[in-house]
Design a protein around this motif. Structure first.
Motif, mmCIF file in Angstrom:
data_model
loop_
_atom_site.group_PDB
_atom_site.id
_atom_site.type_symbol
_atom_site.label_atom_id
_atom_site.label_comp_id
_atom_site.label_asym_id
_atom_site.label_seq_id
_atom_site.Cartn_x
_atom_site.Cartn_y
_atom_site.Cartn_z
ATOM 1 N N TRP A 159 -19.571 -50.617 22.518
ATOM 2 C CA TRP A 159 -19.858 -49.273 22.017
ATOM 3 C C TRP A 159 -21.057 -49.272 21.077
ATOM 4 C CZ3 TRP A 159 -19.406 -47.959 16.825
ATOM 5 C CH2 TRP A 159 -18.688 -48.833 16.010
ATOM 6 N N ILE A 160 -21.272 -50.345 20.336
ATOM 7 C CA ILE A 160 -22.428 -50.416 19.435
ATOM 8 C C ILE A 160 -23.712 -50.600 20.237
ATOM 9 C CG2 ILE A 160 -23.544 -51.766 17.614
ATOM 10 C CD1 ILE A 160 -20.719 -52.303 16.478
ATOM 11 N N VAL A 161 -23.672 -51.447 21.236
ATOM 12 C CA VAL A 161 -24.849 -51.665 22.082
ATOM 13 C C VAL A 161 -25.212 -50.375 22.825
ATOM 14 C CG1 VAL A 161 -25.755 -52.956 24.051
ATOM 15 C CG2 VAL A 161 -24.413 -54.135 22.306
ATOM 16 N N ILE A 162 -24.207 -49.665 23.325
ATOM 17 C CA ILE A 162 -24.456 -48.391 24.018
ATOM 18 C C ILE A 162 -25.106 -47.396 23.064
ATOM 19 C CG2 ILE A 162 -23.321 -46.379 25.056
ATOM 20 C CD1 ILE A 162 -21.249 -48.433 26.226
ATOM 21 N N LEU A 164 -25.581 -37.280 21.702
ATOM 22 C CA LEU A 164 -25.107 -37.400 20.313
ATOM 23 C C LEU A 164 -23.604 -37.167 20.215
ATOM 24 C CD1 LEU A 164 -28.133 -35.688 18.576
ATOM 25 C CD2 LEU A 164 -27.395 -38.064 18.241
ATOM 26 N N VAL A 165 -23.086 -36.230 20.981
ATOM 27 C CA VAL A 165 -21.636 -36.000 21.000
ATOM 28 C C VAL A 165 -20.929 -37.221 21.587
ATOM 29 C CG1 VAL A 165 -19.791 -34.616 22.059
ATOM 30 C CG2 VAL A 165 -21.762 -33.477 21.003
ATOM 31 N N PHE A 166 -21.472 -37.770 22.665
ATOM 32 C CA PHE A 166 -20.904 -38.968 23.276
ATOM 33 C C PHE A 166 -20.914 -40.138 22.294
ATOM 34 C CE2 PHE A 166 -21.717 -42.970 25.627
ATOM 35 C CZ PHE A 166 -20.491 -43.080 26.289
ATOM 36 N N MET A 167 -22.037 -40.338 21.599
ATOM 37 C CA MET A 167 -22.123 -41.443 20.638
ATOM 38 C C MET A 167 -21.153 -41.248 19.480
ATOM 39 S SD MET A 167 -26.115 -42.618 20.523
ATOM 40 C CE MET A 167 -26.881 -41.019 20.317
ATOM 41 N N THR A 168 -20.971 -40.012 19.065
ATOM 42 C CA THR A 168 -20.002 -39.731 18.000
ATOM 43 C C THR A 168 -18.594 -40.076 18.478
ATOM 44 O OG1 THR A 168 -21.406 -37.992 17.085
ATOM 45 C CG2 THR A 168 -19.076 -37.946 16.475
ATOM 46 N N ALA A 169 -18.279 -39.683 19.698
ATOM 47 C CA ALA A 169 -16.949 -39.950 20.252
ATOM 48 C C ALA A 169 -16.682 -41.452 20.342
ATOM 49 C CB ALA A 169 -16.801 -39.302 21.626
ATOM 50 N N ILE A 170 -17.650 -42.221 20.843
ATOM 51 C CA ILE A 170 -17.386 -43.658 20.976
ATOM 52 C C ILE A 170 -17.386 -44.360 19.618
ATOM 53 C CG2 ILE A 170 -18.153 -43.765 23.371
ATOM 54 C CD1 ILE A 170 -20.684 -45.224 22.447
ATOM 55 N N SER A 171 -17.993 -43.740 18.608
ATOM 56 C CA SER A 171 -17.918 -44.315 17.257
ATOM 57 C C SER A 171 -16.488 -44.281 16.735
ATOM 58 C CB SER A 171 -18.811 -43.543 16.294
ATOM 59 O OG SER A 171 -20.153 -43.740 16.613
ATOM 60 N N TYR A 172 -15.765 -43.246 17.095
ATOM 61 C CA TYR A 172 -14.384 -43.119 16.635
ATOM 62 C C TYR A 172 -13.390 -43.792 17.571
ATOM 63 C CZ TYR A 172 -15.980 -40.124 12.943
ATOM 64 O OH TYR A 172 -16.623 -39.668 11.833
ATOM 65 N N LEU A 173 -13.626 -43.693 18.868
ATOM 66 C CA LEU A 173 -12.690 -44.249 19.844
ATOM 67 C C LEU A 173 -12.875 -45.755 20.055
ATOM 68 C CD1 LEU A 173 -12.922 -41.372 22.475
ATOM 69 C CD2 LEU A 173 -11.143 -41.719 20.740
ATOM 70 N N LYS A 174 -14.093 -46.231 19.863
ATOM 71 C CA LYS A 174 -14.445 -47.648 20.035
ATOM 72 C C LYS A 174 -13.930 -48.222 21.365
ATOM 73 C CE LYS A 174 -14.667 -48.356 15.059
ATOM 74 N NZ LYS A 174 -14.993 -46.981 14.812
ATOM 75 N N PRO A 175 -14.339 -47.602 22.470
ATOM 76 C CA PRO A 175 -13.868 -48.071 23.784
ATOM 77 C C PRO A 175 -14.652 -49.292 24.270
ATOM 78 C CG PRO A 175 -15.395 -46.271 24.067
ATOM 79 C CD PRO A 175 -15.221 -46.459 22.575
ATOM 80 N N PHE A 176 -14.287 -49.783 25.407
ATOM 81 C CA PHE A 176 -14.979 -50.829 26.162
ATOM 82 C C PHE A 176 -14.766 -52.238 25.614
ATOM 83 C CE2 PHE A 176 -17.953 -47.065 26.118
ATOM 84 C CZ PHE A 176 -17.465 -46.496 27.275
ATOM 85 N N GLY A 177 -14.182 -52.395 24.450
ATOM 86 C CA GLY A 177 -13.855 -53.720 23.940
ATOM 87 C C GLY A 177 -15.036 -54.510 23.408
ATOM 88 N N LYS A 178 -14.736 -55.796 23.164
ATOM 89 C CA LYS A 178 -15.739 -56.716 22.625
ATOM 90 C C LYS A 178 -16.554 -57.316 23.762
ATOM 91 C CE LYS A 178 -14.904 -58.956 18.493
ATOM 92 N NZ LYS A 178 -14.424 -60.093 17.727
ATOM 93 N N ILE A 179 -17.770 -57.689 23.425
ATOM 94 C CA ILE A 179 -18.621 -58.412 24.369
ATOM 95 C C ILE A 179 -18.227 -59.877 24.287
ATOM 96 C CG2 ILE A 179 -20.982 -59.102 24.913
ATOM 97 C CD1 ILE A 179 -21.884 -56.416 23.633
ATOM 98 N N LYS A 180 -17.828 -60.419 25.407
ATOM 99 C CA LYS A 180 -17.412 -61.821 25.433
ATOM 100 C C LYS A 180 -18.635 -62.716 25.482
ATOM 101 C CE LYS A 180 -13.004 -61.005 27.804
ATOM 102 N NZ LYS A 180 -12.595 -59.983 26.989
ATOM 103 N N LYS A 181 -18.566 -63.810 24.750
ATOM 104 C CA LYS A 181 -19.650 -64.790 24.766
ATOM 105 C C LYS A 181 -19.585 -65.566 26.066
ATOM 106 C CE LYS A 181 -19.462 -65.206 19.807
ATOM 107 N NZ LYS A 181 -19.000 -66.005 18.691
ATOM 108 N N ARG A 182 -20.681 -66.198 26.437
ATOM 109 C CA ARG A 182 -20.743 -66.967 27.690
ATOM 110 C C ARG A 182 -19.615 -67.979 27.803
ATOM 111 N NH1 ARG A 182 -24.804 -66.341 31.233
ATOM 112 N NH2 ARG A 182 -26.734 -65.504 30.421
ATOM 113 N N GLY A 183 -19.351 -68.724 26.780
ATOM 114 C CA GLY A 183 -18.298 -69.748 26.797
ATOM 115 C C GLY A 183 -16.923 -69.143 27.023
ATOM 116 N N GLU A 184 -16.671 -67.977 26.430
ATOM 117 C CA GLU A 184 -15.374 -67.302 26.588
ATOM 118 C C GLU A 184 -15.171 -66.843 28.019
ATOM 119 O OE1 GLU A 184 -14.740 -64.167 23.769
ATOM 120 O OE2 GLU A 184 -15.694 -65.329 22.173
ATOM 121 N N ARG A 185 -16.250 -66.364 28.656
ATOM 122 C CA ARG A 185 -16.151 -65.889 30.040
ATOM 123 C C ARG A 185 -15.851 -67.035 30.988
ATOM 124 N NH1 ARG A 185 -21.529 -63.032 30.467
ATOM 125 N NH2 ARG A 185 -21.392 -62.009 28.492
ATOM 126 N N ASN A 186 -16.536 -68.151 30.788
ATOM 127 C CA ASN A 186 -16.360 -69.307 31.675
ATOM 128 C C ASN A 186 -14.983 -69.940 31.524
ATOM 129 O OD1 ASN A 186 -18.906 -68.969 32.689
ATOM 130 N ND2 ASN A 186 -19.863 -70.418 31.282
#
Length: 175
Positions: free
Chosen positions: A89-92, A150-172
């Motif tokens: 959500w932060i990257v988006i 801006l409305v979408f970004m506000t919404a995802i700031s509160y909802l924090k969807p999509f989870g964490k970005i997994k690091k390469r090692g975690e994915r493998n």
């Protein structure tokens, strides 16, 4: 040890960030409302001064507050537990913010300048010019895109969807 905001610093930075986004959103709404009003102008002076007011709103409520939102958002990401590239959500939000600022610089500012120039030269006749109308609709569409983003970004700031970005090692490891 990595630098982190204190609680008070974080609260102040969040306040600055939220206020800048509110100003940016308010400016985008004003641009849409005035842009719609401009298309219904009854005379050349009304057309020109409506566009001139839109330019003022662009400079005062949109340009600088968008930059403050970007800088304060990056600061909040870097100097808090969130991190700039830890959560989707932060990257988006970062990508959308940069895109909206670049879109505003490259297109919306030029469209508004073109409309002001056309209204200054043609006055009310500008509303019968196909190029003027096309540019007007483009500016209105840009305002709608800003509002929606801006409305979408506000919404995802509160909802924090999509989870964490997994690091390469975690994915493998999970495969």
């Amino acid at each position: 040890m990595k630098y982190r905001f204190s609680i008070k610093q974080k609260q102040w930075m969040i306040t600055i960030h939220v206020l800048s986004v509110v100003c940016w959103l308010g400016g985008a709404i004003c641009m849409f409302v005035l842009g719609s009003y401009m298309l219904m102008s009854g005379n050349g002076e009304q057309l020109y001064y409506t566009l001139d007011n839109m330019h003022l709103i662009d400079v005062v409520l949109i340009r600088y507050t968008a930059l403050v939102a970007l800088v304060s958002g990056i600061a909040l990401s870097i100097w808090t537990q969130w991190g700039l590239f830890k959560h989707y959500w932060i990257v988006i939000k970062l990508i959308l913010t940069v895109f909206l600022i670049l879109f505003g610089i490259k297109f919306m500012g030029n469209w508004l300048s073109t409309l002001i120039q056309g209204a200054d030269q043609m006055r009310i006749v500008a509303l019968t010019d196909a190029g003027f109308l096309t540019t007007s609709y483009s500016l209105l569409g840009g305002a709608i895109a800003n509002i929606a983003a801006l409305v979408f970004m506000t919404a995802i700031s509160y909802l924090k969807p999509f989870g964490k970005i997994k690091k390469r090692g975690e994915r493998n490891e999970k495969q």
